[in-house]
Design a protein around this motif. Structure first.
Motif, PDB file in Angstrom:
ATOM      1  N   ARG A  54       0.810  -1.217   0.000  1.00  0.00           N
ATOM      2  CA  ARG A  54       0.000   0.000   0.000  1.00  0.00           C
ATOM      3  C   ARG A  54       0.847   1.273   0.000  1.00  0.00           C
ATOM      4  N   ASP A  55       2.077   1.191   0.534  1.00  0.00           N
ATOM      5  CA  ASP A  55       2.942   2.371   0.536  1.00  0.00           C
ATOM      6  C   ASP A  55       3.359   2.748  -0.877  1.00  0.00           C
ATOM      7  N   LEU A  56       3.627   1.751  -1.710  1.00  0.00           N
ATOM      8  CA  LEU A  56       3.985   2.030  -3.096  1.00  0.00           C
ATOM      9  C   LEU A  56       2.779   2.513  -3.893  1.00  0.00           C
ATOM     10  N   ALA A  70       8.681  17.384   0.706  1.00  0.00           N
ATOM     11  CA  ALA A  70       8.262  16.150   1.374  1.00  0.00           C
ATOM     12  C   ALA A  70       6.800  16.246   1.801  1.00  0.00           C
ATOM     13  N   ARG A  71       6.400  17.402   2.287  1.00  0.00           N
ATOM     14  CA  ARG A  71       5.013  17.575   2.730  1.00  0.00           C
ATOM     15  C   ARG A  71       4.029  17.470   1.563  1.00  0.00           C
ATOM     16  N   ALA A  72       4.470  17.831   0.371  1.00  0.00           N
ATOM     17  CA  ALA A  72       3.589  17.702  -0.790  1.00  0.00           C
ATOM     18  C   ALA A  72       3.167  16.249  -0.982  1.00  0.00           C
ATOM     19  N   PHE A  73       4.054  15.302  -0.706  1.00  0.00           N
ATOM     20  CA  PHE A  73       3.730  13.879  -0.806  1.00  0.00           C
ATOM     21  C   PHE A  73       2.926  13.409   0.402  1.00  0.00           C
ATOM     22  N   LEU A  74       3.252  13.932   1.576  1.00  0.00           N
ATOM     23  CA  LEU A  74       2.553  13.514   2.792  1.00  0.00           C
ATOM     24  C   LEU A  74       1.130  14.060   2.855  1.00  0.00           C
ATOM     25  N   GLU A  75       0.914  15.223   2.246  1.00  0.00           N
ATOM     26  CA  GLU A  75      -0.403  15.860   2.302  1.00  0.00           C
ATOM     27  C   GLU A  75      -1.251  15.594   1.062  1.00  0.00           C
ATOM     28  N   ALA A  76      -0.809  14.716   0.196  1.00  0.00           N
ATOM     29  CA  ALA A  76      -1.585  14.347  -0.997  1.00  0.00           C
ATOM     30  C   ALA A  76      -2.873  13.640  -0.577  1.00  0.00           C
ATOM     31  N   ASP A  77      -3.841  13.631  -1.476  1.00  0.00           N
ATOM     32  CA  ASP A  77      -5.105  12.961  -1.212  1.00  0.00           C
ATOM     33  C   ASP A  77      -4.922  11.454  -1.390  1.00  0.00           C
ATOM     34  N   LEU A  78      -4.785  10.755  -0.276  1.00  0.00           N
ATOM     35  CA  LEU A  78      -4.490   9.322  -0.303  1.00  0.00           C
ATOM     36  C   LEU A  78      -5.619   8.509   0.319  1.00  0.00           C
ATOM     37  N   ARG A  79      -6.838   9.027   0.256  1.00  0.00           N
ATOM     38  CA  ARG A  79      -7.965   8.346   0.892  1.00  0.00           C
ATOM     39  C   ARG A  79      -8.273   6.999   0.256  1.00  0.00           C
ATOM     40  N   GLU A  80      -7.894   6.825  -1.005  1.00  0.00           N
ATOM     41  CA  GLU A  80      -8.099   5.516  -1.642  1.00  0.00           C
ATOM     42  C   GLU A  80      -7.269   4.428  -0.975  1.00  0.00           C
ATOM     43  N   VAL A  81      -6.149   4.831  -0.411  1.00  0.00           N
ATOM     44  CA  VAL A  81      -5.240   3.862   0.223  1.00  0.00           C
ATOM     45  C   VAL A  81      -5.412   3.860   1.737  1.00  0.00           C
ATOM     46  N   PHE A  82      -5.559   5.042   2.308  1.00  0.00           N
ATOM     47  CA  PHE A  82      -5.705   5.187   3.757  1.00  0.00           C
ATOM     48  C   PHE A  82      -7.056   5.856   4.047  1.00  0.00           C
ATOM     49  N   PRO A  83      -8.147   5.091   3.993  1.00  0.00           N
ATOM     50  CA  PRO A  83      -9.488   5.681   4.081  1.00  0.00           C
ATOM     51  C   PRO A  83      -9.771   6.413   5.390  1.00  0.00           C
ATOM     52  N   ARG A  84      -9.100   6.080   6.456  1.00  0.00           N
ATOM     53  CA  ARG A  84      -9.327   6.756   7.737  1.00  0.00           C
ATOM     54  C   ARG A  84      -8.417   7.973   7.914  1.00  0.00           C
TER      55      ARG A  84
END
Length: 287
Positions: free
Chosen positions: A90-92, A132-146
């Motif tokens: 899921r990280d990739l 780095a924050r640009a990657f951390l703050e991306a919309d990743l709800r598909e992978v990390f729904p919570r």
């Protein structure tokens, strides 16, 4: 004369004469050399290389095209077998989604990086933090729904503000920014003079041995101190010595005790393989 000034001649000699071609195949840089970019590189090269080979093989001949068109419902299966230290499939998947969206927004990762740059040519830390924050703050709800980003994904993007050495981020910048081999020089808007040394165990120990740092912990401040002392030798490109120094120790040629002679062929005050055994220096080098 400072320690850095005393090192000028042996370090410049090491940089000029180092066999980069031979060592490149033992370095993580061999993966992006096949393409135009790469990201995951931590731990021992011989351990993570097998995992990367598998991932890159499934991404096809162009990882950039794979990321640009990434659809997690269709493409996440490419990472099902990936398992390396802190990172899971899921990280990739999250990385591909974030990179896809940032590329769609900015066009290139260089432009994404520059969007967070004050443009003053100052310290690289704040700009790297925003990158780095640009990657951390991306919309990743598909992978990390919570909304809870995994430890593994956070591990890929350490924040300079937390004080760690951020080795992988500095290594990535070295690859992208430096204009001379073995690096690529793809990012032409960032000066090599702003880069900091990527500090791994090899650079940490050999730097302490030859007087580039007296710090005992691998931190952002250690990276700054080592780079500052190397900038006395070459202010325009202080991290150019990284590859040669790292591989000099990685190969076992030079270890890290300081109570030994200066090696004539290397010029570095370390426990050097060239001094082992008996007989003359020349004879030892001939072995």
């Amino acid at each position: 004369m400072t320690a850095a000034q005393r090192l000028r001649q042996p370090l410049e000699r090491l940089y000029r004469e180092f066999d980069y071609g031979t060592r490149v195949e033992l370095d993580a840089i061999r993966f992006p050399l096949r393409y135009a970019a790469a990201r995951l590189a931590y731990g021992r090269v011989d351990l993570f290389s097998g995992e990367l080979e598998g991932v890159l093989g499934r991404m096809g001949p162009s990882p950039a095209a794979f990321v640009a068109g990434f659809d997690p419902r269709r493409d996440a299966v490419a990472f099902d077998d990936f398992w390396y230290r802190f990172n899971r499939p899921r990280d990739l998947v999250a990385f591909c989604i974030a990179a896809r969206d940032l590329l769609a927004r900015f066009g290139t990762l260089e432009k994404c990086f520059l969007a967070g740059d004050a443009g003053t040519g100052g310290p690289i830390g704040p700009t790297l933090e925003r990158f780095a924050r640009a990657f951390l703050e991306a919309d990743l709800r598909e992978v990390f729904p919570r909304g809870r980003i995994s430890r593994g994904y956070r591990h890929l993007f350490p924040l300079p503000s937390l004080g760690g050495p951020c080795k992988r981020l500095h290594l990535f910048l070295r690859w992208m920014v430096r204009r001379e081999p073995p690096d690529f020089g793809l990012w032409t808007s960032v000066s090599p003079s702003r880069l900091l040394m990527p500090i791994d165990t090899h650079i940490e120990n050999i730097s302490r041995s030859i007087g580039l740092t007296s710090r005992r912990s691998r931190t952002w401040r250690m990276a700054e101190e080592i780079t500052r002392r190397l900038a006395v030798i070459d202010p325009a490109d202080p991290v150019k010595f990284d590859f040669a120094l790292c591989h000099k120790r990685m190969s076992g040629d030079c270890l890290d005790r300081r109570d030994t002679q200066v090696c004539g062929p290397c010029g570095l005050k370390t426990v050097c393989r060239h001094w082992r055994g008996r007989g003359s220096t020349e004879a030892r080098h001939a072995r």
